[in-house]
Scaffold this motif. Structure first.
Motif, PDB file in Angstrom:
ATOM      1  N   THR A 168       0.803  -1.647   0.107  1.00 58.24           N
ATOM      2  CA  THR A 168       0.346  -0.046  -0.009  1.00 58.24           C
ATOM      3  C   THR A 168       0.928   1.327  -0.161  1.00 58.24           C
ATOM      4  O   THR A 168       1.752   1.169   0.743  1.00 58.24           O
ATOM      5  CB  THR A 168      -1.308   0.027   0.909  1.00 58.24           C
ATOM      6  OG1 THR A 168      -1.668   0.971   1.152  1.00 58.24           O
ATOM      7  CG2 THR A 168       0.013   0.584   2.768  1.00 58.24           C
ATOM      8  N   LEU A 169       0.305   2.430  -0.763  1.00 56.56           N
ATOM      9  CA  LEU A 169       1.339   3.526  -0.657  1.00 56.56           C
ATOM     10  C   LEU A 169       0.030   4.593   0.180  1.00 56.56           C
ATOM     11  O   LEU A 169      -0.965   4.901   0.054  1.00 56.56           O
ATOM     12  CB  LEU A 169       1.543   3.974  -2.326  1.00 56.56           C
ATOM     13  CG  LEU A 169       1.506   3.349  -3.108  1.00 56.56           C
ATOM     14  CD1 LEU A 169       1.425   3.918  -4.509  1.00 56.56           C
ATOM     15  CD2 LEU A 169       3.422   3.543  -3.147  1.00 56.56           C
ATOM     16  N   LEU A 170       1.514   4.914   0.718  1.00 55.70           N
ATOM     17  CA  LEU A 170       1.058   6.414   1.987  1.00 55.70           C
ATOM     18  C   LEU A 170       1.421   7.405   1.803  1.00 55.70           C
ATOM     19  O   LEU A 170       2.742   7.799   2.181  1.00 55.70           O
ATOM     20  CB  LEU A 170       0.790   5.499   3.160  1.00 55.70           C
ATOM     21  CG  LEU A 170      -0.048   4.368   3.755  1.00 55.70           C
ATOM     22  CD1 LEU A 170       0.712   3.433   4.821  1.00 55.70           C
ATOM     23  CD2 LEU A 170      -0.958   4.566   3.948  1.00 55.70           C
ATOM     24  N   GLY A 171       0.894   8.389   2.131  1.00 57.58           N
ATOM     25  CA  GLY A 171       1.450   9.703   2.346  1.00 57.58           C
ATOM     26  C   GLY A 171       1.966  10.107   3.176  1.00 57.58           C
ATOM     27  O   GLY A 171       1.828   9.499   4.373  1.00 57.58           O
ATOM     28  N   ASP A 172       3.522  11.414   4.030  1.00 55.59           N
ATOM     29  CA  ASP A 172       3.345  11.469   5.175  1.00 55.59           C
ATOM     30  C   ASP A 172       1.720  11.555   5.446  1.00 55.59           C
ATOM     31  O   ASP A 172       2.011  11.270   7.253  1.00 55.59           O
ATOM     32  CB  ASP A 172       4.579  12.324   4.712  1.00 55.59           C
ATOM     33  CG  ASP A 172       4.247  14.210   4.396  1.00 55.59           C
ATOM     34  OD1 ASP A 172       4.164  14.790   4.980  1.00 55.59           O
ATOM     35  OD2 ASP A 172       3.937  13.961   3.220  1.00 55.59           O
ATOM     36  N   GLY A 173       1.171  12.337   5.454  1.00 55.09           N
ATOM     37  CA  GLY A 173       0.185  12.649   6.416  1.00 55.09           C
ATOM     38  C   GLY A 173      -1.021  11.505   6.693  1.00 55.09           C
ATOM     39  O   GLY A 173      -1.033  11.510   8.131  1.00 55.09           O
ATOM     40  N   ALA A 174      -0.990  10.421   5.591  1.00 52.43           N
ATOM     41  CA  ALA A 174      -1.941   9.640   6.382  1.00 52.43           C
ATOM     42  C   ALA A 174      -0.936   8.602   7.212  1.00 52.43           C
ATOM     43  O   ALA A 174      -1.977   8.393   7.818  1.00 52.43           O
ATOM     44  CB  ALA A 174      -1.357   8.690   5.098  1.00 52.43           C
ATOM     45  N   THR A 175      -0.158   9.260   7.641  1.00 52.64           N
ATOM     46  CA  THR A 175       0.575   8.234   8.702  1.00 52.64           C
ATOM     47  C   THR A 175      -0.157   9.035  10.423  1.00 52.64           C
ATOM     48  O   THR A 175       0.832   8.757  11.438  1.00 52.64           O
ATOM     49  CB  THR A 175       1.976   8.570   8.671  1.00 52.64           C
ATOM     50  OG1 THR A 175       2.980   9.781   9.459  1.00 52.64           O
ATOM     51  CG2 THR A 175       2.586   7.539   7.873  1.00 52.64           C
ATOM     52  N   SER A 176      -0.217   9.847   9.611  1.00 51.72           N
ATOM     53  CA  SER A 176      -1.228  10.927  11.443  1.00 51.72           C
ATOM     54  C   SER A 176      -2.204  10.770  11.709  1.00 51.72           C
ATOM     55  O   SER A 176      -2.400  10.977  12.632  1.00 51.72           O
ATOM     56  CB  SER A 176      -0.906  12.525  10.553  1.00 51.72           C
ATOM     57  OG  SER A 176       0.557  13.072  10.795  1.00 51.72           O
ATOM     58  N   GLU A 177      -2.778   9.266  10.915  1.00 49.97           N
ATOM     59  CA  GLU A 177      -4.411   9.246  10.614  1.00 49.97           C
ATOM     60  C   GLU A 177      -4.296   7.788  12.015  1.00 49.97           C
ATOM     61  O   GLU A 177      -3.282   7.074  12.204  1.00 49.97           O
ATOM     62  CB  GLU A 177      -4.884   8.779   9.502  1.00 49.97           C
ATOM     63  CG  GLU A 177      -5.396   9.923   8.327  1.00 49.97           C
ATOM     64  CD  GLU A 177      -6.422  10.815   9.690  1.00 49.97           C
ATOM     65  OE1 GLU A 177      -7.249  10.186   9.902  1.00 49.97           O
ATOM     66  OE2 GLU A 177      -6.038  12.280   8.621  1.00 49.97           O
ATOM     67  N   GLY A 178      -5.354   7.602  12.925  1.00 49.21           N
ATOM     68  CA  GLY A 178      -5.515   6.677  13.579  1.00 49.21           C
ATOM     69  C   GLY A 178      -5.746   5.160  12.546  1.00 49.21           C
ATOM     70  O   GLY A 178      -4.950   4.110  12.996  1.00 49.21           O
ATOM     71  N   ASP A 179      -6.068   5.344  11.454  1.00 48.33           N
ATOM     72  CA  ASP A 179      -6.149   3.834  11.122  1.00 48.33           C
ATOM     73  C   ASP A 179      -4.756   3.022  10.121  1.00 48.33           C
ATOM     74  O   ASP A 179      -4.527   2.297  10.247  1.00 48.33           O
ATOM     75  CB  ASP A 179      -6.905   4.167   8.901  1.00 48.33           C
ATOM     76  CG  ASP A 179      -8.657   4.540   9.125  1.00 48.33           C
ATOM     77  OD1 ASP A 179      -8.632   4.518  10.402  1.00 48.33           O
ATOM     78  OD2 ASP A 179      -9.142   4.535   8.118  1.00 48.33           O
ATOM     79  N   ALA A 180      -3.933   4.467   9.689  1.00 48.94           N
ATOM     80  CA  ALA A 180      -2.385   4.379   9.555  1.00 48.94           C
ATOM     81  C   ALA A 180      -1.704   3.505  11.140  1.00 48.94           C
ATOM     82  O   ALA A 180      -1.695   2.123  10.607  1.00 48.94           O
ATOM     83  CB  ALA A 180      -0.939   5.075   9.368  1.00 48.94           C
ATOM     84  N   HIS A 181      -2.686   3.501  11.844  1.00 49.48           N
ATOM     85  CA  HIS A 181      -1.828   3.261  13.752  1.00 49.48           C
ATOM     86  C   HIS A 181      -2.498   2.195  13.798  1.00 49.48           C
ATOM     87  O   HIS A 181      -1.760   0.973  13.706  1.00 49.48           O
ATOM     88  CB  HIS A 181      -2.192   4.164  14.429  1.00 49.48           C
ATOM     89  CG  HIS A 181      -1.684   3.874  15.740  1.00 49.48           C
ATOM     90  ND1 HIS A 181      -1.146   2.803  16.624  1.00 49.48           N
ATOM     91  CD2 HIS A 181      -2.928   2.904  16.238  1.00 49.48           C
ATOM     92  CE1 HIS A 181      -0.876   1.721  17.278  1.00 49.48           C
ATOM     93  NE2 HIS A 181      -2.562   2.104  17.607  1.00 49.48           N
ATOM     94  N   GLU A 182      -4.024   1.966  13.176  1.00 52.38           N
ATOM     95  CA  GLU A 182      -4.352   0.133  13.294  1.00 52.38           C
ATOM     96  C   GLU A 182      -3.506  -0.320  12.583  1.00 52.38           C
ATOM     97  O   GLU A 182      -3.061  -1.537  12.519  1.00 52.38           O
ATOM     98  CB  GLU A 182      -5.474   0.771  12.680  1.00 52.38           C
ATOM     99  CG  GLU A 182      -6.654   1.575  14.236  1.00 52.38           C
ATOM    100  CD  GLU A 182      -7.548   1.841  13.729  1.00 52.38           C
ATOM    101  OE1 GLU A 182      -8.540   1.116  13.026  1.00 52.38           O
ATOM    102  OE2 GLU A 182      -8.684   2.012  14.429  1.00 52.38           O
ATOM    103  N   ALA A 183      -3.692  -0.502  11.448  1.00 53.99           N
ATOM    104  CA  ALA A 183      -2.838  -1.103   9.937  1.00 53.99           C
ATOM    105  C   ALA A 183      -1.475  -1.658  10.532  1.00 53.99           C
ATOM    106  O   ALA A 183      -1.117  -3.011  10.247  1.00 53.99           O
ATOM    107  CB  ALA A 183      -2.938  -0.594   8.679  1.00 53.99           C
TER     108      ALA A 183
END
Length: 384
Positions: A168-183
């Motif tokens: 999965t491709l993510l941006g730096d902003g996406a890593t600030s999201e709770g969904d990223a932590h859960e994943a």
């Protein structure tokens, strides 16, 4: 007593230099500084170069179409080609890619037709390609939601004992999201065969990285989840390909997930509706233009005698043919059926949906009848 946030903030520790195999000048980095990763062979690098040139031409062409008003919006990936092409090139045909809205060139590189990629940006259809045919999930606009989907599919593959890997491709902003932590957490706990590739283009729309997190790098976060993390020069396609390929192989062999951060830069605006001059310095953009991933690899290939003038001309012509095909497909008027709004909502349609569909169908039929009557009246008046 109020707390002064600024005065209590921990000073940011300088980040280490990112891993690279080819430097900004197009020279191979000494093996003692490559973290054990080796430079791909010239045939592989030439293939990556070709894909990046074609991807860049597509991106530039689509941006031009958007400015002409032929597309509603388009998020450019200009300058980020190394991350995206390396990601796609590292996957087998049976693996799955989970992209974001900015990853159209990844779709193109994996074989999706331009008209199918652009269907959603033109408003024809939400994701115009066959997911199963291409093994690509829908481009996700909500940040980080696709990371959970990637982990879910990867976990299912593990339970079924097949060899599928998801990336999965993510941006730096996406890593600030709770969904990223859960994943990240779920993948590490269950050792899911998934690769998280974060394209750190340094701005979450207008928010710079230092306003999102205080750690040295995004890759440093991997240790907290219990998986490997790599901080890579995102404009060095050789390094990105070597690291991503190793992470895919690691996942496929049952060793679990990997977090990769590719340090890169978004050259264009966030989308055509954005004004980046309000939040970033034009001089910084010029600096990053000088770190162009295509020019870097080109210098290396030329110095190695692997890229001739005729080969470069052939690749350029292929890119121009693709751009022409992209322009041509955007001249075809989309056929839109408003009733498709109600398709694929529920496996077993609910009465309320059926009622709404019937109401819209009646309204459309009335509009068609009124238009036909108006045209008939105009034709009659002309004949008189």
């Amino acid at each position: 007593m109020s707390l002064n946030v600024e005065s209590t903030r921990i000073p940011t520790v300088l980040a280490p230099p990112p891993l690279r195999l080819i430097d900004d000048s197009g020279h191979a980095v000494d093996e003692s500084q490559t973290g054990g990763f080796t430079l791909p062979d010239t045939a592989t690098l030439l293939s990556l170069y070709r894909r990046m040139v074609i991807a860049r031409r597509f991106d530039v062409q689509v941006t031009a179409l958007t400015r002409q008003g032929r597309l509603a919006t388009y998020p450019s990936a200009l300058g980020q080609e190394a991350c995206e092409i390396a990601a796609v090139a590292s996957l087998d045909s049976g693996d799955w890619l989970f992209p974001t809205y900015r990853d159209s060139i990844a779709l193109l590189t994996r074989g999706v037709k331009p008209e199918d990629i652009l269907a959603s940006f033109r408003g024809d259809w939400h994701s115009g390609y066959d997911y199963n045919e291409h093994r690509i999930a829908p481009q996700a606009t909500p940040l980080a939601t696709q990371a959970l989907h990637a982990v879910g599919l990867a976990t299912a593959a593990k339970l079924k004992r097949d060899s599928t890997v998801t990336l999965t491709l993510l941006g730096d902003g996406a890593t600030s999201e709770g969904d990223a932590h859960e994943a990240f957490n779920f993948a590490a706990v269950w050792q899911a065969p998934v690769v998280f590739l974060v394209q750190n283009n340094q701005f979450a729309i207008s928010v710079p990285l230092d306003k999102q997190m205080a750690c040295r790098t995004i890759a440093d976060k991997a240790i907290g989840y219990g998986m490997p993390g790599y901080f890579v020069d995102g404009n060095d396609v050789a390094a990105m390909f070597a690291v991503t390929s190793a992470a895919v192989d690691r996942a496929r062999s049952g060793q679990g997930p990997t977090l990769i951060e590719g340090l890169t830069y978004r050259i264009e605006a966030h989308t055509n509706s954005d004004d980046p001059s309000r939040y970033r310095n034009a001089a910084d953009v010029d600096v990053w233009r000088g770190r162009d991933p295509i020019e870097r690899l080109e210098k290396y290939l030329v110095s190695e005698g692997a890229l001739s003038d005729s080969e470069r001309a052939s690749i350029t012509q292929e890119a121009e043919d693709m751009a022409a095909a992209t322009r041509e497909c955007m001249t075809v008027k989309a056929v839109v059926d408003p009733l498709e709004l109600f398709e694929h909502v529920y496996a077993n349609p609910r009465p309320a949906i059926a009622e709404q569909r019937a109401a819209l169908a009646a309204e459309l039929a009335e509009d068609d009848a009124n238009q036909a009557a108006a045209e008939s009246a105009t034709e009659t008046g002309t004949q008189r």
